[in-house]
Design an enzyme around this catalytic site. Structure first.
Site, mmCIF file in Angstrom:
data_model
loop_
_atom_site.group_PDB
_atom_site.id
_atom_site.type_symbol
_atom_site.label_atom_id
_atom_site.label_comp_id
_atom_site.label_asym_id
_atom_site.label_seq_id
_atom_site.Cartn_x
_atom_site.Cartn_y
_atom_site.Cartn_z
ATOM 1 N N THR A 189 4.887 19.027 -13.419
ATOM 2 C CA THR A 189 3.678 19.557 -13.171
ATOM 3 C C THR A 189 4.036 21.354 -12.613
ATOM 4 O O THR A 189 5.069 21.623 -12.226
ATOM 5 C CB THR A 189 3.285 18.686 -11.718
ATOM 6 O OG1 THR A 189 3.161 17.391 -12.036
ATOM 7 C CG2 THR A 189 2.080 19.246 -11.112
ATOM 8 N N ILE A 218 -3.531 7.784 -12.874
ATOM 9 C CA ILE A 218 -3.799 9.179 -12.299
ATOM 10 C C ILE A 218 -2.638 9.315 -11.073
ATOM 11 O O ILE A 218 -2.530 8.480 -10.421
ATOM 12 C CB ILE A 218 -5.362 9.118 -11.616
ATOM 13 C CG1 ILE A 218 -6.370 9.163 -12.707
ATOM 14 C CG2 ILE A 218 -5.421 10.179 -10.539
ATOM 15 C CD1 ILE A 218 -7.664 8.736 -12.264
ATOM 16 N N ASP A 220 -0.641 12.445 -8.389
ATOM 17 C CA ASP A 220 -1.060 12.998 -7.110
ATOM 18 C C ASP A 220 -1.975 14.332 -7.431
ATOM 19 O O ASP A 220 -2.513 14.945 -6.705
ATOM 20 C CB ASP A 220 0.039 13.348 -6.168
ATOM 21 C CG ASP A 220 0.952 14.256 -6.967
ATOM 22 O OD1 ASP A 220 1.130 15.504 -6.541
ATOM 23 O OD2 ASP A 220 1.400 14.260 -7.948
ATOM 24 N N GLY A 240 6.402 16.189 -8.203
ATOM 25 C CA GLY A 240 7.319 15.431 -8.034
ATOM 26 C C GLY A 240 6.959 13.710 -8.441
ATOM 27 O O GLY A 240 5.872 13.812 -9.235
#
Length: 319
Positions: A189, A218, A220, A240
């Protein structure tokens, strides 16, 4: 303290054997994005404009897992997600399940600015994108040769591909995680946090999710309070193990610890990473309204870069 500050991340957890050339490519991209943000902040751009600008740049480069270069689902397609939050009035926008939107973070911004909602997903988000006239591309645009090869490895090992579960040193040569050789683990990410010269904070996060994830999963990154949060005190972006970040409401907890315990930014960040992730591996970047910058992670590394108005600047990967 005081003045502007900015931090950028490209994922937590890094293959210890990542070739030096790839490390340099990552640092070069982080430096370019950091300088883009610094230049905008020096020109008195608002924090919310800066985080969108920087994350767009990260989404456009295939090196990290967002936009072009996103992780692939079990079906070999891309489902991207992103969120953005403007600290002063806690306005926010989030999107999930995007398949054709070139820059998910800008659609999240439009959800915040041009819709009555905070979060749009899948066909509804795509329909909104068409109505707003954002740039659309074929799903193939996001699929890179590298990610196709990684999906194949993940399927052969019958696993979801995590990139931050670094095993015990006692494993010796030929390290494996979830049955996969470490060399196939990729960056994760992306995110950016900024505080402008007015002391206003903002945060933005964007991802392709996990390699070989189930369609419809989905993480975080688009969840306000989990992967992204900004308020009058701070701006936070996480990376993470999404499921652990969600359980710990990690981004919001940084602000809550500052608010209710009255501690400074770095202390709040350290507390949350130590006490709110359970067994999960993750990292986060943060800025405060007083111009501080902070980060922490509980894995081996995090792709990161940060700078403050008083001249501090850092681009790093390892602990």
């Amino acid at each position: 303290m005081g003045g502007w500050a900015i931090a950028v991340h490209g994922g937590a957890g890094v293959d210890p054997n990542l070739p030096p050339q790839r490390q340099e490519e990552a640092k070069k991209l982080l430096t370019r994005c950091l300088n883009l943000g610094i230049s905008a902040l020096r020109s008195n751009a608002s924090a919310i404009d800066v985080v969108e600008l920087v994350v767009r740049e990260l989404e456009t480069d295939p090196l990290f897992n967002s936009g072009r270069g996103s992780a692939l689902t079990e079906n070999g397609t891309v489902e991207m997600e992103a969120s953005i939050m403007d600290g002063p009035k806690r306005r926010c926008g989030a999107v999930s399940g995007l398949t054709t939107v070139k820059n998910p973070i800008s659609l999240a911004r439009l959800v915040m600015d041009k819709s009555p909602h905070s979060y749009l997903a899948f066909h509804g988000a795509e329909q909104f994108a068409r109505q707003q006239g954002v740039q659309l591309v074929d799903n193939q645009y996001f699929i890179t040769r590298e990610n196709v090869a990684m999906l194949k490895l993940a399927k052969e090992a019958n696993t979801i591909l995590f990139d931050y579960r670094i095993p015990n040193e006692s494993c010796g040569a030929g390290l494996q995680m979830n049955g996969l050789p470490l060399s196939v683990y990729a960056p994760e990410t992306v995110g950016c946090v900024a505080v402008d010269s007015e002391g206003l904070c903002a945060a933005a996060t964007s991802t392709g999710g996990l390699m070989n994830k189930r369609s419809g999963r989905i993480g975080d990154s688009p969840l306000i309070g989990a992967g992204t949060y900004a308020c009058e005190l701070c701006g936070v972006s996480c990376t993470g193990e999404g499921e652990a970040i969600i359980r710990g409401t990690v981004a919001r907890d940084v602000a809550a610890v500052m608010e209710y315990k009255g501690v400074g930014l770095q202390e709040a960040v350290d507390f949350v990473v130590k006490h709110r992730l359970d067994e999960g591996k993750a990292g986060l970047i943060a800025v405060s309204s007083s111009g501080e910058v902070a980060y922490a992670f509980n894995c081996n590394a995090m792709f990161r870069a940060s700078a403050t108005q008083d001249g501090f600047m850092e681009v790093a990967i390892w602990d």
